[in-house]
Design a protein around this motif. Sequence first.
Motif, PDB file in Angstrom:
ATOM      1  N   ARG A 184      14.053   2.539  -3.991  1.00 47.36           N
ATOM      2  CA  ARG A 184      12.657   2.232  -3.692  1.00 47.36           C
ATOM      3  C   ARG A 184      12.434   2.315  -2.193  1.00 47.36           C
ATOM      4  N   GLU A 185      11.252   2.723  -1.844  1.00 49.98           N
ATOM      5  CA  GLU A 185      10.860   2.749  -0.439  1.00 49.98           C
ATOM      6  C   GLU A 185       9.516   2.051  -0.297  1.00 49.98           C
ATOM      7  N   THR A 229       2.607  -2.599   4.597  1.00 49.00           N
ATOM      8  CA  THR A 229       1.729  -3.441   3.795  1.00 49.00           C
ATOM      9  C   THR A 229       0.421  -3.652   4.523  1.00 49.00           C
ATOM     10  N   LEU A 230      -0.586  -3.991   3.785  1.00 47.80           N
ATOM     11  CA  LEU A 230      -1.874  -4.398   4.343  1.00 47.80           C
ATOM     12  C   LEU A 230      -1.950  -5.904   4.303  1.00 47.80           C
ATOM     13  N   GLU A 252       7.225  -3.731   8.434  1.00 50.57           N
ATOM     14  CA  GLU A 252       7.236  -4.079   7.008  1.00 50.57           C
ATOM     15  C   GLU A 252       7.531  -2.845   6.150  1.00 50.57           C
ATOM     16  N   SER A 253       8.588  -2.150   6.549  1.00 57.47           N
ATOM     17  CA  SER A 253       8.964  -0.925   5.841  1.00 57.47           C
ATOM     18  C   SER A 253      10.474  -0.883   5.655  1.00 57.47           C
ATOM     19  N   ASN A 294       0.807  -1.217   0.000  1.00 51.47           N
ATOM     20  CA  ASN A 294       0.000   0.000   0.000  1.00 51.47           C
ATOM     21  C   ASN A 294       0.839   1.266   0.000  1.00 51.47           C
ATOM     22  N   ALA A 295       2.146   1.145  -0.027  1.00 51.11           N
ATOM     23  CA  ALA A 295       2.949   2.365   0.067  1.00 51.11           C
ATOM     24  C   ALA A 295       4.333   2.175  -0.548  1.00 51.11           C
TER      25      ALA A 295
END
Length: 140
Positions: free
Chosen positions: A131-132, A136-137, A81-82, A5-6
């Motif tokens: 990338r970043e 997450t969902l 999760e980032s 989602n991001a």
Amino acid sequence: MSQNNAFRALDRQECLRLLAKVPVGRVVYTRQALPAVLPVNFSLDMDASVLLRTSAGSDLVRAVDGVVVAFEADEFHAATESGWSVVVTGRAQVITDPVEHERLSRTGPQSWMPVRDAVFIRIEAEMVTGREITGTLRQG
């Protein structure tokens, strides 16, 4: 199953800012006609090139001097999760100029490994991509 989602691409300046925050990355090169990846500590020079310090007689020096390599560094957090990943692609060159070598002896990276007859390798930042991912969902 996870749905991103991001996710976003990073511009060159963001990539360089993030690279400056971490001490270790991976140089990707060819060794005996096969891909090789070596974790190394590094620093960025004033022109945004990646600097490595190693022994003059190392296999790395012989493998990368004068050829195009990739360099990757990242930072990830499993709990959130980032994280991010940055890749620098460019020609690697052993620095032979005595004045430049002396400057880098004072300001460049210090190897975490014992170094004999230290040399510096510069990886030109010809292409910088990143990338970043900021989370997450979870979907069942």
